[in-house]
Write a protein that holds these residues in place. Structure first.
Motif, PDB file in Angstrom:
ATOM      1  N   LYS A 160      -3.159  -6.003  -0.320  1.00 50.18           N
ATOM      2  CA  LYS A 160      -1.356  -6.180  -0.608  1.00 50.18           C
ATOM      3  C   LYS A 160      -1.515  -5.479   0.965  1.00 50.18           C
ATOM      4  N   ALA A 161       0.309  -5.573   0.508  1.00 51.56           N
ATOM      5  CA  ALA A 161       0.703  -5.719   2.320  1.00 51.56           C
ATOM      6  C   ALA A 161       0.855  -4.327   2.506  1.00 51.56           C
ATOM      7  N   ALA A 162       0.217  -4.036   3.584  1.00 52.13           N
ATOM      8  CA  ALA A 162      -0.184  -3.218   4.545  1.00 52.13           C
ATOM      9  C   ALA A 162       1.685  -1.936   4.851  1.00 52.13           C
ATOM     10  N   LEU A 163       2.579  -1.668   4.422  1.00 55.16           N
ATOM     11  CA  LEU A 163       3.706  -0.500   5.160  1.00 55.16           C
ATOM     12  C   LEU A 163       2.905  -0.051   6.083  1.00 55.16           C
ATOM     13  N   PHE A 164       1.935   0.719   6.042  1.00 57.02           N
ATOM     14  CA  PHE A 164       1.210   1.401   6.688  1.00 57.02           C
ATOM     15  C   PHE A 164      -0.034   0.924   7.016  1.00 57.02           C
TER      16      PHE A 164
ATOM     17  N   ASN B 240       0.725  -1.344  -0.420  1.00 56.01           N
ATOM     18  CA  ASN B 240       0.104   0.142   0.106  1.00 56.01           C
ATOM     19  C   ASN B 240       0.940   1.163   0.005  1.00 56.01           C
ATOM     20  N   LEU B 241       2.484   1.122  -0.724  1.00 55.65           N
ATOM     21  CA  LEU B 241       3.259   2.390  -0.515  1.00 55.65           C
ATOM     22  C   LEU B 241       2.079   3.455  -1.178  1.00 55.65           C
TER      23      LEU B 241
ATOM     24  N   PRO C  75       1.378  13.896  -1.007  1.00 55.08           N
ATOM     25  CA  PRO C  75       2.175  14.245   0.429  1.00 55.08           C
ATOM     26  C   PRO C  75       1.934  13.043   1.019  1.00 55.08           C
ATOM     27  N   GLN C  76       0.215  12.824   1.659  1.00 55.88           N
ATOM     28  CA  GLN C  76       0.079  11.687   2.387  1.00 55.88           C
ATOM     29  C   GLN C  76      -0.185  10.719   1.551  1.00 55.88           C
ATOM     30  N   CYS C  77       0.417  10.068   0.641  1.00 56.15           N
ATOM     31  CA  CYS C  77       0.401   8.616  -0.208  1.00 56.15           C
ATOM     32  C   CYS C  77       1.982   8.151   1.026  1.00 56.15           C
ATOM     33  N   VAL C  78       1.753   6.427   1.474  1.00 60.27           N
ATOM     34  CA  VAL C  78       1.724   5.587   2.722  1.00 60.27           C
ATOM     35  C   VAL C  78       3.311   6.420   2.460  1.00 60.27           C
ATOM     36  N   TYR C  79       4.259   6.276   1.075  1.00 59.09           N
ATOM     37  CA  TYR C  79       5.420   6.794   0.625  1.00 59.09           C
ATOM     38  C   TYR C  79       5.681   8.285   1.310  1.00 59.09           C
ATOM     39  N   GLN C  80       5.364   9.007   0.849  1.00 55.13           N
ATOM     40  CA  GLN C  80       5.718  10.349   1.579  1.00 55.13           C
ATOM     41  C   GLN C  80       5.041  10.458   2.925  1.00 55.13           C
ATOM     42  N   ILE C  81       4.688   9.644   4.171  1.00 56.91           N
ATOM     43  CA  ILE C  81       4.377  10.312   4.646  1.00 56.91           C
ATOM     44  C   ILE C  81       5.422   9.254   5.610  1.00 56.91           C
TER      45      ILE C  81
ATOM     46  N   GLN D 285      10.693  -6.010   4.424  1.00 57.99           N
ATOM     47  CA  GLN D 285      10.190  -7.064   3.512  1.00 57.99           C
ATOM     48  C   GLN D 285       9.619  -7.250   2.431  1.00 57.99           C
ATOM     49  N   ALA D 286       8.515  -5.971   2.807  1.00 57.51           N
ATOM     50  CA  ALA D 286       8.244  -5.794   1.664  1.00 57.51           C
ATOM     51  C   ALA D 286       8.614  -4.757   0.807  1.00 57.51           C
ATOM     52  N   LEU D 287       9.487  -3.788   1.039  1.00 58.14           N
ATOM     53  CA  LEU D 287      10.321  -2.563   0.330  1.00 58.14           C
ATOM     54  C   LEU D 287      11.108  -3.376  -0.656  1.00 58.14           C
TER      55      LEU D 287
END
Lengths: 197, 857
Positions: free
Chosen positions: B666-670, B106-107, B183-189, B255-257
């Motif tokens: 999706k794998a949850a990074l967040f 969910n990046l 700015p509020q996507c998981v990657y930027q957070i 590991q997901a990244l």
């Protein structure tokens, strides 16, 4: 057993006769003929007397090593790694290798011990007596502590007076039966195991 | 295991142990694998022999460190700072696997714009309620929709109507920005969140030199990606913290990244300590779950009726949409013909929990006389329970106690040998507790299955009878059930209906009256009601009462009458695929590598030939693999949901969503829901720490479960009275609470006496040499033990000052051949917010030479 009186001369002769080096020097194969001795002649495979073998899984950690348990006359005589297992391929660690010692531990209990309230000793009791007594106490405690609904009216159908701890060393079928009887049958909610320790 | 559950969908190891041999890099952290899981460690050594890098990060230099290519000493309790540093390194250096992470995590997903993190709020996340010490997770949700968690509690604490908002997941896909600029996507957070976890900060917090840290980052990144895979192995060195769940979460993010999940030689291996600890979580003797990760009904949730329960607990999308089939089949297994649609299949008979009923609060409820009668089934809490003095004192409050074990444990002996008696506080004549000590059979003496650390359900045969009156736990429960059913047979009281209705059909098969274990296994597997034919898979289960199933994830373990797959012993030969599908049974559906669809790209083509596991065969219109496929077998890679149809369940997940248990595939990074302490791992100091949190004003995790009371006090941060870190650990030769090895002559001889490890610099301050007696003390209690002065423990410079760590194995007690003081006398009752796991890997203590004056505690 009485032993023959042996002179030092006899002993030296016997040693030279048994020692493999002179025979190797005379050309004997160190893996076969030269390796023989009076002791080796009498060696027997330790599993020769087993009358039963079963497959088991190591009771210690969660790696799940497969074992072969050999028994004679209803007693385990040897436990070794199962060479077919893709996990341990016949090996065992120091704990797994001690499984036979666990099964035959000197301190193993074989009778139910009971300690009455305020008593200073254990007393041996028949298994049936203990089961009857435990069933009676379970019912009594459940009946005294069962709650059908909270003061606000919400149905809970549980007892907070009974607890069960343990399960991570037990079989899946046993855990299933514990949860089913204690939870589904008696309404116990304090049901836990080693997953959090 | 809520960490892996919320991140990937299932709380279990993602790969088989033997698969580690295919890794290019193995990172071992929170585990001393070489000593505590030596047979599994063989696969790490096999990988190393083929050129793989082995990394070990740990507070102690152990045999695992000795065999690693890189060893990183890290202060106990600083793991998230270390792993957060790795996440920052990967993001800032673009060292992550872009094609994998963009597609399968969910990046790129947009989080609600009112979400704020510790950067903005001085160490806490938005939604924190200081009075409740808890979070409302509204702001952690995806923009425009609420996201149910894949763990057993699908319904989190929110102010909004969670179920209604979760329904929007059927209306459209989550809002994503593949450019990652929002700015509020998981990657930027995540970039903002981990910005301060620099190599310099990692060194300052963990004590590990930044050069070593960077070398590990580079090694891990170099050995991950399209052509290479890395694996993480962890054990209780990660779980035994007030932030344990979040430590594992940090590894799950890495590991997901890096694209390591679901691929050969990649993933996360949880190394667990008891023979069936995975099984006893799957089929839980745990308070908060029903078998198969279903939620135990809870009075604090909308679980008033079966309909409400199913409505609240069934996510609209993803595999968990099938939940009603599993719940109703379980009720049919438990209550048989008495479970009907008219009575909600007996749902009201299942007891509701009213709070936390796990072991730590249980300990206090025993002490406080709430619990009157207790069963101890193969556990020894006088040794293994935190705050052992409180545990032992509490037992004297019970009316009765049943201990089932193979030898007399310290717990069973509490009434004449426990610390309250030895201290003179109580005499046996003061203790009312009626105690039963019953001999128990062990593996080799009973049939049954264990589930190992990688979900493998393996049968063990009964070869001999246990001595004398030894019986299996199944025998005990079975005969207790029969007696209780007889005692309650004539009752007309509604409260006694559940025990009367309980379906208990197990035949007895030998002269001792042992029940037929395969009959229980068949019930766990599931069967069709009426003809009692076993179901082949959980896809056969129904929500109309026509099937019964004791644990849906185990369906397939007994797929046909007479076919016990757990007893199957057909390993792949040399040159075989190495998935060993014929060796026992792995849940779910015999899948050996979870999420294995992720080993192929969006088009269904393996990421690399070398790392092939699953691929799409366009001609056959199905997925192919030497493993059982963890995906719908004929869902094409290009499948897209038709959102006009409001798709539900698996129809809502596209062909590029390998994480089928999560609501968006999706794998949850967040993690939007399912965790009580944070959506992203954040470094907090242990509850007891000699240093102040260098990262945030918030010292320790604000949601931790604390029971601060007279018999369970905590040390303040930087408490000068308790200046040293204490960490507890295990030994190769001993097992947990110790009875199965301290009572066995060979293992007792190998490791005969308790001790503690002390770094030479600290020993020098006290004039201590190896073999000297020392006293370790906390506000809970004191122990005396022998000093082992060793540079395996090194002093750390943390935030500019020296910090010492002391290590003590916790197996020892006063019974058996190998004895020593109980380390858990020192520890406290404090828990992780998600699991109520204690923090015995990182607390504080003081040290002095000598012995206890009043004798041993």
């Amino acid at each position: 057993m009485s032993r023959d009186r042996r002179t030092p001369f006899n002993r030296v002769g016997e040693f030279l006769n048994q020692w493999s080096v002179p025979r190797q020097m005379r050309g004997a194969d160190h893996r076969t003929d030269a390796a023989r001795s009076r002791m080796s002649e009498t060696l027997r495979p330790r599993l020769e007397d087993a009358d039963r073998v079963g497959t088991s899984i190591c009771p210690y950690c969660a790696v799940g090593c497969a074992q072969l348990v050999y028994a004679r006359d209803g007693r385990a005589i040897h436990v070794e790694g199962d060479p077919r297992s893709p996990i341990n391929e016949g090996t065992l660690c120091p704990k797994g290798s001690a499984t036979i010692g666990w099964m035959n531990a000197p301190d193993r209990l074989s009778k139910v011990l009971h300690r009455a309230p305020y008593s200073d000793r254990w007393e041996e009791k028949p298994l049936d007596w203990a089961m009857d007594r435990i069933a009676h106490l379970t019912r009594q405690t459940r009946d005294e502590t069962f709650v059908e609904a909270l003061p606000g009216g919400e149905t809970v159908n549980h007892t907070l007076g009974l607890a069960s701890l343990g399960g991570a060393t037990l079989d899946n079928e046993e855990n299933y039966a514990i949860k089913k009887l204690f939870g589904g049958g008696l309404g116990m909610v304090w049901i836990e195991n080693q997953a959090r320790v | 295991m809520p960490s892996l559950g919320t991140s990937y969908g299932r709380g279990a190891a993602t790969l088989a142990q033997w698969d580690l041999a295919k890794s290019d890099c193995v990172v071992i952290m929170g585990s001393n694998m070489a000593e505590n899981h030596p047979i599994a460690f063989r696969f790490v050594m096999q990988a190393k022999a083929k050129g793989a890098a082995v990394v070990h990060a740990d507070p102690r230099f152990t045999r695992t460190s000795a065999l690693a290519d890189i060893y990183a000493p890290v202060r106990a309790g600083s793991d998230i700072a270390f792993l957060g540093g790795i996440i920052r390194y990967l993001l800032e250096n673009d060292a992550w696997f872009r094609d994998y992470a963009l597609a399968y995590t969910n990046l790129s997903t947009i989080i609600r714009d009112d979400f704020q993190g510790p950067e903005d709020l001085d160490g806490v996340f938005s939604g924190f309620e200081p009075d409740m010490k808890a979070y409302f997770v509204d702001s952690w949700q995806y923009e425009g929709m609420a996201v149910p968690s894949p763990r057993s509690e699908h319904h989190p604490q929110t102010e909004m109507d969670f179920t209604a908002c979760a329904g929007r997941m059927s209306e459209k896909p989550p809002h994503r920005d593949p450019t990652l600029r929002h700015p509020q996507c998981v990657y930027q957070i995540m970039r903002r969140h981990y910005a301060r976890y620099t190599p310099e900060m990692v060194e300052r917090v963990t004590g590990c030199r930044k050069e070593t840290f960077l070398k590990i980052c580079e090694t891990l990144a170099r050995n991950s990606g399209r052509e290479r895979t890395s694996a993480f192995c962890y054990a209780v060195g990660w779980t035994h913290h007030s932030t344990g769940v979040q430590i594992i979460r940090a590894a799950a993010i890495i590991q997901a990244l890096l694209g390591n999940v679901g691929r050969p030689g990649g993933g996360i291996l949880a190394l667990r300590g008891h023979s069936s600890i995975q099984g006893s979580t799957d089929i839980p003797t745990l308070y908060n779950m029903l078998p198969g990760y279903l939620a135990q009904p809870n009075v604090n949730k909308s679980h008033g009726s079966l309909d409400d329960y199913l409505k609240g607990e069934t996510p609209p999308t993803g595999w968990w949409h099938n939940e009603p089939k599993y719940v109703i089949s379980l009720l049919k297994a438990w209550y048989g013909d008495r479970a009907t649609a008219a009575n909600d299949y007996g749902f009201d008979w299942v007891p509701k929990i009213i709070g936390d009923h796990s072991q730590l609060p249980m300990t206090l409820a025993i002490r406080d006389n709430v619990i009157k009668g207790m069963f101890l089934l193969g556990q020894n809490p006088a040794i293994g329970g935190s705050n052992s003095r409180l545990v032992q004192r509490g037992l004297a409050e019970l009316d009765w106690l049943v201990v089932r074990d193979f030898a007399e444990t310290e717990t069973a002996a509490f009434w004449y040998q426990g610390c309250p008696v030895r201290d003179g506080e109580l005499a046996p004549s003061d203790i009312k507790t009626e105690v039963f000590l019953m001999p128990a059979s062990i593996a080799g003496e009973k049939d049954g299955t264990f589930t190992n650390t990688h979900r493998l359900v393996q049968w063990h045969d009964k070869v001999v009878d246990g001595p004398g009156d030894s019986r299996s736990e199944l025998w005990f429960i079975h005969h207790l059930a029969k007696r209780l059913k007889a005692l309650y047979a004539d009752s007309r009281d509604a409260r006694d209906r559940p025990i009367q209705a309980l379906n208990w059909p197990y035949p007895e098969v030998d002269a001792r009256g042992e029940p037929d274990v395969e009959a229980v296994l068949k019930e766990i597997n599931g069967y069709t009601c009426g003809d009692e034919t076993p179901v082949g898979t959980f896809k056969d289960l129904k929500d109309d009462g026509s099937t019964a199933c004791g644990c849906w994830i185990y369906s397939g373990v007994y797929p046909k009458e007479g076919h016990n797959q757990a007893r199957s012993r057909k390993a792949d030969g040399p040159g075989g695929p190495g998935t060993h599908l014929g060796w026992a049974f792995a849940w779910p559906a015999n899948r050996r590598t979870l999420y294995n669809r992720a080993s192929a790209d969006l088009d269904g083509k393996p990421w690399s030939e070398e790392k092939t596991l699953v691929w799409w065969d366009a001609d056959k219109e199905s997925w192919q693999s030497p493993d059982a496929i963890d995906f719908e077998p004929s869902k094409a890679p290009g499948y897209q949901p038709d959102w006009n149809q409001k798709p539900e369940g698996m129809d809502a997940l596209d062909g590029g969503s390998p994480f089928i248990m999560t609501a968006d595939g999706k794998a949850a990074l967040f993690v939007p829901s399912g965790l009580k302490d944070a959506p992203l791992p954040t470094h907090y100091e242990p509850i007891e720490s000699p240093v102040l949190n260098p990262l945030y004003a918030q010292q320790s995790v604000p949601t931790a479960k604390r029971w601060n009371r007279e018999d369970n006090p905590y040390h303040a941060p930087e408490d000068a009275q308790y200046p040293h870190i204490l960490t507890t650990y295990r030994l190769t030769e001993h097992h947990s609470g110790g009875t199965p090895t301290r009572s066995v002559p060979s293992t007792a001889e190998l490791q005969p006496e308790g001790f503690c490890e002390i770094p030479p610099e600290l020993a020098a301050r006290h004039g201590l040499r190896t073999g000297d007696w020392v006293v370790l003390e906390t506000s809970r209690g004191a122990v005396e033990t022998r000093a082992l002065v060793t540079s395996r423990l090194r002093p750390f410079e943390i935030d500019g000052r020296a910090v010492f760590q002391i290590g003590m194995p916790w197996h020892f007690g006063w019974r058996g051949y190998a004895t020593g003081d109980v380390a858990n006398v020192l520890t406290s009752i404090v828990g992780d917010a998600n699991t109520t796991m204690h923090e015995n890997k990182a607390l504080t203590c003081r040290l002095r030479p000598g012995r206890l004056s009043g004798g041993r505690r």
